[in-house]
Design a protein around this motif. Structure first.
Motif, PDB file in Angstrom:
ATOM      1  N   LEU A  36      44.123  42.935  29.944  1.00  0.00           N
ATOM      2  CA  LEU A  36      42.780  42.679  29.408  1.00  0.00           C
ATOM      3  C   LEU A  36      41.974  41.797  30.365  1.00  0.00           C
ATOM      4  O   LEU A  36      40.783  42.042  30.589  1.00  0.00           O
ATOM      5  CB  LEU A  36      42.862  42.017  28.033  1.00  0.00           C
ATOM      6  N   LEU A  37      42.620  40.788  30.937  1.00  0.00           N
ATOM      7  CA  LEU A  37      41.948  39.923  31.908  1.00  0.00           C
ATOM      8  C   LEU A  37      41.569  40.713  33.156  1.00  0.00           C
ATOM      9  O   LEU A  37      40.450  40.577  33.665  1.00  0.00           O
ATOM     10  CB  LEU A  37      42.850  38.739  32.270  1.00  0.00           C
ATOM     11  N   VAL A  38      42.473  41.539  33.649  1.00  0.00           N
ATOM     12  CA  VAL A  38      42.184  42.376  34.822  1.00  0.00           C
ATOM     13  C   VAL A  38      40.962  43.257  34.549  1.00  0.00           C
ATOM     14  O   VAL A  38      40.047  43.331  35.368  1.00  0.00           O
ATOM     15  CB  VAL A  38      43.413  43.245  35.193  1.00  0.00           C
ATOM     16  N   LYS A  39      40.932  43.893  33.403  1.00  0.00           N
ATOM     17  CA  LYS A  39      39.806  44.774  33.065  1.00  0.00           C
ATOM     18  C   LYS A  39      38.498  43.991  32.945  1.00  0.00           C
ATOM     19  O   LYS A  39      37.447  44.475  33.371  1.00  0.00           O
ATOM     20  CB  LYS A  39      40.100  45.525  31.771  1.00  0.00           C
ATOM     21  N   ALA A  40      38.551  42.796  32.371  1.00  0.00           N
ATOM     22  CA  ALA A  40      37.341  41.981  32.235  1.00  0.00           C
ATOM     23  C   ALA A  40      36.799  41.574  33.601  1.00  0.00           C
ATOM     24  O   ALA A  40      35.592  41.624  33.842  1.00  0.00           O
ATOM     25  CB  ALA A  40      37.637  40.746  31.382  1.00  0.00           C
ATOM     26  N   ILE A  41      37.697  41.176  34.495  1.00  0.00           N
ATOM     27  CA  ILE A  41      37.263  40.799  35.845  1.00  0.00           C
ATOM     28  C   ILE A  41      36.742  42.025  36.588  1.00  0.00           C
ATOM     29  O   ILE A  41      35.723  41.950  37.277  1.00  0.00           O
ATOM     30  CB  ILE A  41      38.397  40.098  36.615  1.00  0.00           C
ATOM     31  N   ALA A  42      37.407  43.165  36.434  1.00  0.00           N
ATOM     32  CA  ALA A  42      36.947  44.400  37.085  1.00  0.00           C
ATOM     33  C   ALA A  42      35.554  44.777  36.589  1.00  0.00           C
ATOM     34  O   ALA A  42      34.695  45.184  37.383  1.00  0.00           O
ATOM     35  CB  ALA A  42      37.930  45.536  36.825  1.00  0.00           C
ATOM     36  N   PHE A  43      35.318  44.627  35.303  1.00  0.00           N
ATOM     37  CA  PHE A  43      33.992  44.922  34.749  1.00  0.00           C
ATOM     38  C   PHE A  43      32.941  44.014  35.384  1.00  0.00           C
ATOM     39  O   PHE A  43      31.865  44.467  35.778  1.00  0.00           O
ATOM     40  CB  PHE A  43      34.011  44.748  33.227  1.00  0.00           C
ATOM     41  N   ILE A  45      33.167  42.400  38.315  1.00  0.00           N
ATOM     42  CA  ILE A  45      33.010  42.770  39.731  1.00  0.00           C
ATOM     43  C   ILE A  45      32.127  44.007  39.842  1.00  0.00           C
ATOM     44  O   ILE A  45      31.205  44.049  40.650  1.00  0.00           O
ATOM     45  CB  ILE A  45      34.368  43.031  40.405  1.00  0.00           C
ATOM     46  N   ASN A  46      32.400  45.002  39.021  1.00  0.00           N
ATOM     47  CA  ASN A  46      31.643  46.251  39.086  1.00  0.00           C
ATOM     48  C   ASN A  46      30.163  46.031  38.781  1.00  0.00           C
ATOM     49  O   ASN A  46      29.304  46.674  39.374  1.00  0.00           O
ATOM     50  CB  ASN A  46      32.239  47.283  38.134  1.00  0.00           C
ATOM     51  N   SER A  47      29.874  45.103  37.883  1.00  0.00           N
ATOM     52  CA  SER A  47      28.467  44.834  37.569  1.00  0.00           C
ATOM     53  C   SER A  47      27.767  44.138  38.734  1.00  0.00           C
ATOM     54  O   SER A  47      26.555  44.248  38.880  1.00  0.00           O
ATOM     55  CB  SER A  47      28.346  43.990  36.298  1.00  0.00           C
ATOM     56  N   ILE A  48      28.522  43.446  39.567  1.00  0.00           N
ATOM     57  CA  ILE A  48      27.946  42.744  40.717  1.00  0.00           C
ATOM     58  C   ILE A  48      27.812  43.679  41.918  1.00  0.00           C
ATOM     59  O   ILE A  48      26.829  43.633  42.643  1.00  0.00           O
ATOM     60  CB  ILE A  48      28.821  41.528  41.102  1.00  0.00           C
ATOM     61  N   VAL A  49      28.794  44.532  42.151  1.00  0.00           N
ATOM     62  CA  VAL A  49      28.851  45.344  43.377  1.00  0.00           C
ATOM     63  C   VAL A  49      28.742  46.840  43.087  1.00  0.00           C
ATOM     64  O   VAL A  49      29.228  47.647  43.863  1.00  0.00           O
ATOM     65  CB  VAL A  49      30.154  45.066  44.174  1.00  0.00           C
ATOM     66  N   SER A  70      42.563  38.955  39.627  1.00  0.00           N
ATOM     67  CA  SER A  70      41.427  39.310  40.494  1.00  0.00           C
ATOM     68  C   SER A  70      41.829  40.331  41.551  1.00  0.00           C
ATOM     69  O   SER A  70      41.035  41.202  41.915  1.00  0.00           O
ATOM     70  CB  SER A  70      40.868  38.054  41.160  1.00  0.00           C
ATOM     71  N   MET A  71      43.053  40.235  42.046  1.00  0.00           N
ATOM     72  CA  MET A  71      43.542  41.210  43.030  1.00  0.00           C
ATOM     73  C   MET A  71      43.605  42.603  42.408  1.00  0.00           C
ATOM     74  O   MET A  71      43.112  43.579  42.982  1.00  0.00           O
ATOM     75  CB  MET A  71      44.906  40.783  43.549  1.00  0.00           C
ATOM     76  N   PHE A  72      44.217  42.696  41.226  1.00  0.00           N
ATOM     77  CA  PHE A  72      44.287  43.994  40.551  1.00  0.00           C
ATOM     78  C   PHE A  72      42.888  44.500  40.184  1.00  0.00           C
ATOM     79  O   PHE A  72      42.602  45.687  40.310  1.00  0.00           O
ATOM     80  CB  PHE A  72      45.157  43.906  39.291  1.00  0.00           C
ATOM     81  N   ALA A  73      42.018  43.602  39.739  1.00  0.00           N
ATOM     82  CA  ALA A  73      40.657  43.995  39.362  1.00  0.00           C
ATOM     83  C   ALA A  73      39.901  44.566  40.554  1.00  0.00           C
ATOM     84  O   ALA A  73      39.173  45.554  40.420  1.00  0.00           O
ATOM     85  CB  ALA A  73      39.911  42.792  38.783  1.00  0.00           C
ATOM     86  N   THR A  74      40.092  43.954  41.715  1.00  0.00           N
ATOM     87  CA  THR A  74      39.441  44.458  42.924  1.00  0.00           C
ATOM     88  C   THR A  74      39.911  45.873  43.231  1.00  0.00           C
ATOM     89  O   THR A  74      39.107  46.745  43.580  1.00  0.00           O
ATOM     90  CB  THR A  74      39.723  43.525  44.117  1.00  0.00           C
ATOM     91  N   LEU A  75      41.196  46.125  43.087  1.00  0.00           N
ATOM     92  CA  LEU A  75      41.719  47.478  43.303  1.00  0.00           C
ATOM     93  C   LEU A  75      41.146  48.455  42.282  1.00  0.00           C
ATOM     94  O   LEU A  75      40.851  49.603  42.619  1.00  0.00           O
ATOM     95  CB  LEU A  75      43.249  47.469  43.236  1.00  0.00           C
TER      96      LEU A  75
END
Length: 125
Positions: A36-43, A45-49, A70-75
């Motif tokens: 859930l944390l990975v998905k939240a960070i990915a969301f 990141i995606n909204s920024i980039v 954050s590493m998994f979210a970036t991937l």
């Protein structure tokens, strides 16, 4: 044996959601909450980039739950990352930041002073 780290994370989280994923001296997180944390960070990141095909993310966090997430979210957003040693000297950190040329920085408020002039590119957890 080749495997995709994201596929592996999703598979383990599905099979063993309550198993511990990351342990720190003062806390831990299970796979369900970690995902859930990975998905939240990915969301975030995606909204920024969202316009970048393969964003360059500098992860300037202490080793631990948020850094690994954050590493998994970036991937997950199709990017690539460079972890940064938060205990390195500011001079060394600035060299790494310059060489990696990240478009986005994931950090904590405590480390924002390192990013003078780049605060608009930093995302604080």
């Amino acid at each position: 044996m080749n495997f995709d780290p994201l596929d592996r994370l999703f598979s383990i989280a599905e099979k063993f959601p309550n198993q511990i994923a990351v342990v720190e001296p003062e806390r831990s997180i299970n796979y369900e909450d970690f995902l859930l944390l990975v998905k939240a960070i990915a969301f975030r990141i995606n909204s920024i980039v969202s316009s970048e095909a393969h964003p360059r993310i500098l992860i300037h966090l202490p080793q631990g739950i948020e850094a690994y997430a954050s590493m998994f979210a970036t991937l997950m957003v199709g990017g690539f990352y460079s972890p940064s040693n938060t205990s390195a000297s500011k001079e060394k950190q600035k060299i790494i930041f310059s060489q990696f040329a990240a478009g986005t920085i994931i950090t904590e408020d405590a480390f924002m002073s390192v990013f003078q002039g780049r605060k608009d590119e930093a995302y604080c957890l």
